[in-house]
Design a protein around this motif. Structure first.
Motif, mmCIF file in Angstrom:
data_model
loop_
_atom_site.group_PDB
_atom_site.id
_atom_site.type_symbol
_atom_site.label_atom_id
_atom_site.label_comp_id
_atom_site.label_asym_id
_atom_site.label_seq_id
_atom_site.Cartn_x
_atom_site.Cartn_y
_atom_site.Cartn_z
ATOM 1 N N ARG A 37 -37.946 32.941 32.096
ATOM 2 C CA ARG A 37 -37.064 32.514 32.221
ATOM 3 C C ARG A 37 -36.926 32.240 33.278
ATOM 4 N N ILE A 38 -36.616 32.271 34.044
ATOM 5 C CA ILE A 38 -36.418 31.771 35.464
ATOM 6 C C ILE A 38 -37.970 31.614 36.111
ATOM 7 N N ALA A 39 -39.169 32.128 35.488
ATOM 8 C CA ALA A 39 -40.340 31.762 36.862
ATOM 9 C C ALA A 39 -40.575 30.236 35.500
ATOM 10 N N ARG A 77 -49.512 34.531 27.107
ATOM 11 C CA ARG A 77 -49.608 33.758 28.090
ATOM 12 C C ARG A 77 -48.809 33.759 29.243
ATOM 13 N N ASP A 78 -47.875 33.984 28.419
ATOM 14 C CA ASP A 78 -46.184 33.651 29.939
ATOM 15 C C ASP A 78 -46.410 35.389 30.777
ATOM 16 N N TYR A 79 -46.279 36.121 29.880
ATOM 17 C CA TYR A 79 -45.897 38.061 30.235
ATOM 18 C C TYR A 79 -47.638 38.059 31.165
ATOM 19 N N ARG A 107 -33.440 36.099 40.836
ATOM 20 C CA ARG A 107 -32.260 35.814 40.904
ATOM 21 C C ARG A 107 -31.785 34.965 42.557
ATOM 22 N N GLN A 108 -32.363 35.991 43.593
ATOM 23 C CA GLN A 108 -31.508 36.053 45.093
ATOM 24 C C GLN A 108 -31.911 34.975 45.147
ATOM 25 N N HIS A 109 -33.895 35.832 44.940
ATOM 26 C CA HIS A 109 -35.028 35.311 45.947
ATOM 27 C C HIS A 109 -36.329 33.801 44.857
ATOM 28 N N GLN A 110 -35.388 32.761 44.090
ATOM 29 C CA GLN A 110 -35.349 32.159 43.399
ATOM 30 C C GLN A 110 -36.395 31.184 43.884
ATOM 31 N N ASP A 111 -36.790 30.490 44.588
ATOM 32 C CA ASP A 111 -37.496 29.702 44.751
ATOM 33 C C ASP A 111 -38.993 30.644 45.379
ATOM 34 N N SER A 112 -38.801 31.681 45.707
ATOM 35 C CA SER A 112 -40.130 32.336 46.508
ATOM 36 C C SER A 112 -40.746 33.120 45.105
ATOM 37 N N TYR A 113 -39.893 33.698 44.315
ATOM 38 C CA TYR A 113 -40.273 34.618 43.227
ATOM 39 C C TYR A 113 -40.912 33.157 41.676
ATOM 40 N N ILE A 114 -40.429 31.964 42.827
ATOM 41 C CA ILE A 114 -40.641 31.277 41.563
ATOM 42 C C ILE A 114 -42.724 30.617 41.969
ATOM 43 N N ARG A 115 -42.208 30.820 43.314
ATOM 44 C CA ARG A 115 -43.305 29.982 44.066
ATOM 45 C C ARG A 115 -44.542 31.151 43.918
ATOM 46 N N ILE A 116 -44.342 32.363 44.191
ATOM 47 C CA ILE A 116 -45.242 33.411 43.698
ATOM 48 C C ILE A 116 -45.664 33.184 42.642
#
Length: 722
Positions: free
Chosen positions: A326-328, A349-351, A384-393
């Motif tokens: 969901r976050i990604a 597909r998402d996994y 959760r704590q580094h959401q921007d970095s997580y989504i970017r990766i």
């Protein structure tokens, strides 16, 4: 006419009198010799004296039971001055095991505990009367108690609850003499480490709020003993007591059995960071060890999650994976939208984009232990704590070509496992290690933050290496090297660690590897091998001389018992002529070399029969010896002499262990086989080889010598000098 071989002339001293040269008949029994010596000095009651130490040149005759009886009587005196002097003498004499045995046989331990239990009120009255002897008297009493108990003669299980409460009360008081506080903390630590029953009783008497002021002071010894008590309680706590309990709110009233909660508290961590790690005084060796212990025990709280497999049928655990998705991808659960097949296709597909190995059911990826559920915990924390970095990766890799994408899920699982190996999660702390990292004390969730920095490093290194899925293991090897090299610098904060990693790019790692390879170049051609074999004996002789010179300088060894690392030392060194080992006890760790004449005992090298190491050492075979700590076993060695006598060592570190075992083997004419000898031999050989081959740089050395030409048909070409 020379005296018979059995007659030995010995110079004997007695305090306050002139020395005497006496003839000792070695055929006589020891008791008869002692009687003659005592009669020569007109000493009564010769049976109260005994031979304490002896070697080939010196005899030391000392009182055996008389001093113990005198002190036992004097410490019960009604005179405060007599009592104080007696307690001071007792504290000093108790270090000697012979005296300790005699004093304990007089029920001396019980007398000391009674004095502490019943005499404290009297001490307090003296303190109110401004009597300066109060602190000293109690301090000497507790010091003597600690020294006597350290010999391991009396069991810790024999002490009453009243005694435990009294010792705990000294720790809990807001103002207490520093020496008394030190001894009280040491006693509590020993009780916890040596008795499970006493652990329960001590844990009920102490709260974290009562220990915090001791950490906020400026006395590093008090701080060290305080952290040692916390470590001991944590080490002995049952598994269920180490788990995090969010129901406990007030840290000041928190009993020390709830260890996980205490260690997770920002207040305690902040106090240690501010007053100890970043305090005004440099951290000494013992404090570094206690901080290392605290670090290891804290990380060992992760072991339970590390060894827990994910249950693919557990909906709560599956929801964590849904949360990562969901976050990604910023999607809500489509439980009621579309057909089942369509939803399965979308999940798969998402996994796959998230980088899981099992695209259909990623829960299966977390059934591998280690790292088990700990990997999923780290991924959720990062998301959760580094959401921007997580989504970017995640999005960055899902948009690449398949062969160049860095699989976030698989990488996170393997990285968590690697970090656990680097930090040795689940392993017991070493008894001789001081390797703590200040940065882990700067954050309440230091392991998770450590993971967040390293997963971003992994993604960066993957791009720098232009890696594909086939290069996964190579990338992990480079990342491990980057992390371990950065940790070696002991960064003070996580930001410093991150900056250090920025300077350790893949290109820089390649340069470092190339430089190390050039320095360790191994020549394999036959002429080079023969040259190495020719100069190797010279190098071995050089190493031998270095080892013997180090033995002549001597080493300070720490005395270690089952209680804890003690601030007791002894020194051993080889005489310059390599014929005698000098050794003796020290009051404190020396700043430089200790002269021969200050070391009381001697051991002729000619009397040494063998040198044994590890489990073969007598002090490692004793019942419960240091709980057979693996680290201690690797540093233990013993010198066997005469029939059944031995001198036991536990080296301060691996380097000193290798130096001493090599040096002793060299003295005995045996081969030096330590790993340090092999390393030194390799290094010195390579250096010598490069120096000798300096003129042949860029010249191809043939594998075999050139062939000898055939003899000519005649020698007419030879010039006749005549």
């Amino acid at each position: 006419m020379p005296p018979p071989a059995d007659i030995l002339k010995v110079a004997i001293e007695w305090p306050g009198a002139f020395p005497k040269l006496m003839e000792i008949d070695q055929k006589k029994p020891l008791s008869a010799i002692i009687k003659e010596v005592c009669e020569g000095w007109q000493l009564p009651n010769h049976e109260t004296y005994a031979l304490q130490n002896a070697d080939s040149t010196n005899f030391y005759i000392t009182e055996k039971g008389q001093m113990a009886m005198q002190l036992h009587e004097r410490i019960q005196s009604s005179s405060l001055d007599v009592k104080l002097d007696a307690l001071k003498d007792l504290a000093n004499s108790s270090r000697d095991i012979t005296f300790a045995q005699e004093f304990i046989n007089l029920d001396g331990i019980s007398l000391l505990t009674q004095m502490v239990e019943s005499g404290t009120e009297r001490y307090q009255k003296l303190q109110k009367m401004m009597k300066p002897c109060f602190g000293e008297m109690l301090s000497f009493t507790l010091t003597a108690f600690v020294e006597l108990m350290d010999h391991g003669i009396v069991s810790w299980d024999t002490f009453s609850v009243a005694f435990i409460k009294k010792i705990a009360s000294f720790v809990c008081k807001s103002s207490m003499d520093s020496a008394v506080l030190q001894r009280s903390l040491a006693i509590l630590e020993s009780m916890v480490l040596n008795s499970q029953d006493l652990y329960q009783k001590v844990a009920q008497e102490i709260t974290i709020g009562q220990l915090m002021p001791h950490l906020q002071g400026t006395d590093q010894d008090i701080q060290t003993y305080t952290i040692a008590v916390i470590n001991a309680l944590f080490l002995k706590a049952p598994e269920e007591k180490r788990q995090f309990d969010e129901n406990i709110v007030n840290i000041h009233d928190c009993p020390l059995t709830e260890m996980a909660h205490i260690l997770a508290q920002k207040q305690l961590r902040s106090i240690i960071l501010t007053n100890v790690i970043r305090g005004p005084k440099p951290i000494n060796e013992e404090m570094a060890h206690q901080l290392y212990m605290l670090q290891v025990l804290t990380f060992n709280l992760l072991e339970d999650r590390m060894m827990t497999k994910m249950d693919p049928q557990d909906q709560a655990q599956r929801d964590i994976i849904f949360e990562l998705r969901r976050i990604a991808f910023d999607v809500e659960c489509e439980s009621n939208s579309g057909s089942i097949e369509k939803r399965k296709s979308m999940y798969t597909r998402d996994y796959k984009k998230l980088g899981f190995i099992n695209h259909v059911n990623p829960a299966v990826d977390f059934t591998q232990i280690p790292p088990g559920m700990l990997a999923l915990d780290n991924m959720l924390y990062f998301a959760r704590q580094h959401q921007d970095s997580y989504i970017r990766i995640v999005l960055e890799n899902s948009s690449r070509e398949d062969k160049h994408e860095c699989p976030f899920g698989r990488s996170s699982i393997e990285l968590t496992k690697m970090l656990c190996e680097i930090l040795k999660v689940g392993e017991l702390p070493s008894e001789n290690c001081h390797d703590f990292h200040p940065m882990f004390f700067t954050h309440d969730r230091s392991f998770e933050e450590f993971f967040c920095i390293c997963i971003q490093l992994l993604n960066k290194t993957w791009k720098e290496m232009r890696a594909t899925s086939e290069d996964f293991n190579k990338v992990m090897q480079v990342v491990r090297e980057q992390i371990t090299r950065a940790l070696t610098a002991k960064p003070n904060s996580l930001d410093q660690f991150k900056s250090r990693l920025q300077n350790l790019s893949y290109t820089e790692i390649l340069k470092i590897r190339q430089s190390e390879r050039m320095n360790q170049e191994d020549f394999q051609s036959r002429p080079i091998v023969e040259l190495r074999e020719k100069i190797q004996p010279e190098i071995m002789e050089l190493i031998k001389q270095q080892r013997l010179n180090r033995l002549c300088e001597g080493t300070c060894f720490r005395k270690i018992s089952s209680r804890r690392r003690q601030d007791k030392f002894w020194y051993c060194r080889l005489s310059p002529n390599h014929k005698v080992l000098h050794y003796g006890d020290l009051e404190e760790s020396p700043q430089g070399e200790v002269p021969h004449d200050s070391l009381q005992d001697k051991l002729p090298v000619a009397d040494i029969k063998a040198v044994v190491t590890g489990k073969d050492c007598p002090h490692m075979k004793e019942k419960g010896a240091l709980k057979q700590n693996k680290e201690v076993l690797e540093l233990a060695f013993s010198i066997l002499y005469e029939s059944d006598e031995y001198l036991n060592f536990i080296a301060p570190d691996k380097h000193e262990y290798c130096v001493w075992t090599d040096g002793l083997n060299a003295l005995l004419g045996k081969e030096m086989t330590s790993e340090f000898t092999r390393s030194d031999l390799d290094t010195l050989l390579n250096m010598e080889m490069k120096l000798r081959l300096l003129d042949l740089e860029n010249i191809q050395i043939p594998e075999a010598p050139p062939p000898i030409p055939k003899e000519p048909s005649n020698y007419d070409f030879v010039y006749d000098c005549n």
